[in-house]
Write a protein that holds these residues in place. Structure first.
Motif, PDB file in Angstrom:
ATOM      1  N   ASP A  92     -17.889 -74.402 -13.203  1.00  0.00           N
ATOM      2  CA  ASP A  92     -18.724 -74.021 -14.358  1.00  0.00           C
ATOM      3  C   ASP A  92     -19.228 -75.276 -15.085  1.00  0.00           C
ATOM      4  N   ALA A  94     -21.900 -76.449 -16.842  1.00  0.00           N
ATOM      5  CA  ALA A  94     -23.128 -76.861 -16.174  1.00  0.00           C
ATOM      6  C   ALA A  94     -23.727 -78.164 -16.687  1.00  0.00           C
ATOM      7  N   MET A  98     -23.659 -80.405 -13.380  1.00  0.00           N
ATOM      8  CA  MET A  98     -24.891 -80.495 -12.588  1.00  0.00           C
ATOM      9  C   MET A  98     -25.336 -81.947 -12.434  1.00  0.00           C
ATOM     10  N   TYR A 113     -19.515 -75.696  -5.644  1.00  0.00           N
ATOM     11  CA  TYR A 113     -19.509 -75.244  -7.046  1.00  0.00           C
ATOM     12  C   TYR A 113     -18.716 -73.946  -7.124  1.00  0.00           C
ATOM     13  N   SER A 116     -20.255 -70.174 -10.833  1.00  0.00           N
ATOM     14  CA  SER A 116     -21.630 -70.615 -11.066  1.00  0.00           C
ATOM     15  C   SER A 116     -21.904 -70.911 -12.532  1.00  0.00           C
ATOM     16  N   PRO A 117     -22.675 -71.971 -12.789  1.00  0.00           N
ATOM     17  CA  PRO A 117     -23.184 -72.148 -14.159  1.00  0.00           C
ATOM     18  C   PRO A 117     -24.106 -70.974 -14.489  1.00  0.00           C
ATOM     19  N   ILE A 119     -27.013 -70.198 -15.155  1.00  0.00           N
ATOM     20  CA  ILE A 119     -28.443 -70.479 -15.157  1.00  0.00           C
ATOM     21  C   ILE A 119     -29.271 -69.201 -15.102  1.00  0.00           C
ATOM     22  N   VAL A 130     -30.063 -76.655  -8.033  1.00  0.00           N
ATOM     23  CA  VAL A 130     -28.808 -76.247  -7.402  1.00  0.00           C
ATOM     24  C   VAL A 130     -28.952 -76.275  -5.885  1.00  0.00           C
TER      25      VAL A 130
END
Length: 369
Positions: A92, A94, A98, A113, A116-117, A119, A130
């Motif tokens: 996470d 992000a 990222m 990853y 998930s972030p 987004i 990504v």
């Protein structure tokens, strides 16, 4: 194999520690180096930096901490190059992760990853980034797989680790006795978050509504990553602070006031009627409102695709509205039944899937393949 993990928050520490445990089962020779917390530390390996140093809440607050984060990023970059892991596993978080992913990919490192972030909530165009820098994405919300498919990006849905941990929890038989609570008075759980900044924003308001609910005991879920003395000025008649017993607290609660975040889903999976609360600085809220693309902020409503729990956000988060909504989830049987029916739908969507075990098996398989 050598695994380098980065978790920047308390929830990330929890999820990453479970993943580390499963990775070691799949790969007995596993070596860990990480940014995280006490739970990850308990699994072994070398901690580079504790997540407490990185905890910032809100768009504006994050922006004003840019110099500090730039220093952390440079440290992470140097450390990655020096340690040369077989894979970088980002959890996470992000804004920071990222940037790490971009650097690691350019340095020829494998990037996974885990979780998930978000987004899908704002700046969906970041999916293209990504796709460039993340070799494998492991998602824990059912709608995320479809979201990424819309951008022609294949991800692994591994189930939800929160559903696993809630489902495995054994209710403590001596909870009332151990904590010197009154077993005859129902509990209202208060979950204000785990970062000092959000607790200060939320908890005073959450505890400003005691007079209409004197038949209940208000129990605040404290966390040990903050000094226990910090909570002392919140404790008063009819208010107790319990540290690191959130699941036991929810297992015994009649209702809950919950700061938006992972705790909203945990509360729902324990089938506890709740009101979701959130407030941040005016600048952060204005920025967030402009860029966020989803109709809800709580994971409960996002997964359900409809309003299951009431969200009191920003100016709506006040003592008058809290009293109204808390009365609904403690006294309105029809309202409570509707909310609990929504919770059952969540369980049907998520279930228990041993997500950490599944993720670890996939990761080791991808690395060995």
């Amino acid at each position: 194999m050598k695994y380098y993990l980065i978790a920047g928050e308390r929830s990330g520490d929890f999820h990453a520690s479970s993943l580390m445990q499963e990775l070691r089962r799949q790969d007995p020779e596993a070596e860990f180096r990480f940014w995280g917390g006490d739970l990850m530390q308990a699994e072994g390996g070398e901690m580079v930096r504790h997540y407490q140093e990185m905890a910032v809440m809100g768009f504006w607050e994050t922006a004003t901490s840019v110099l500090k984060f730039r220093g952390y990023l440079k440290q992470a970059q140097r450390d990655l190059l020096a340690w040369q892991p077989d894979v970088v596993i980002l959890v996470d978080y992000a804004g920071f992760n990222m940037r790490v992913a971009k650097f690691a990919k350019a340095a020829g490192l494998k990037v996974f990853y885990y979780i998930s972030p978000k987004i899908w909530a704002w700046n969906q165009g970041r999916v293209h980034q990504v796709k460039k820098v993340v070799d494998r994405m492991f998602v824990i919300l059912p709608f995320e797989k479809e979201f990424y498919q819309g951008f022609d990006y294949k991800v692994d849905y591994i189930g939800n680790p929160i559903a696993d941990s809630v489902g495995e929890h054994q209710k403590s038989a001596d909870f009332y006795l151990r904590n010197q609570l009154d077993p005859e008075r129902p509990i209202i759980a208060v979950l204000p978050g785990s970062r000092k900044q959000e607790i200060e924003e939320m908890l005073y308001e959450m505890l400003a509504i005691l007079p209409p609910f004197l038949d209940y005991q208000f129990i605040v879920a404290g966390v040990d990553n903050l000094d226990r003395g910090y909570y002392a000025h919140f404790e008063r008649n009819n208010v107790r602070i319990l540290f690191d017993q959130t699941y036991d607290l929810l297992a015994h609660a009649t209702a809950a006031l919950v700061t938006s975040g992972t705790a909203t889903l945990e509360t729902a999976l324990f089938r506890v009627p709740q009101v979701v609360c959130y407030r941040t600085s005016a600048v952060s809220y204005a920025i967030g409102k402009a860029v966020i693309k989803v109709p809800y902020i709580s994971l409960v409503n996002l997964i359900a695709g409809k309003e299951v729990v009431k969200e009191l956000i920003q100016s709506d988060f006040n003592s008058r509205n809290l009293v109204v909504e808390l009365k609904k989830i403690t006294a309105d049987e029809e309202f409570i039944a509707r909310q609990k029916a929504g919770y059952e739908e969540l369980w049907e969507k998520l279930g228990q899937q041993k997500s950490a075990e599944k993720a670890a098996a996939l990761m080791v398989g991808y690395l060995q393949g």
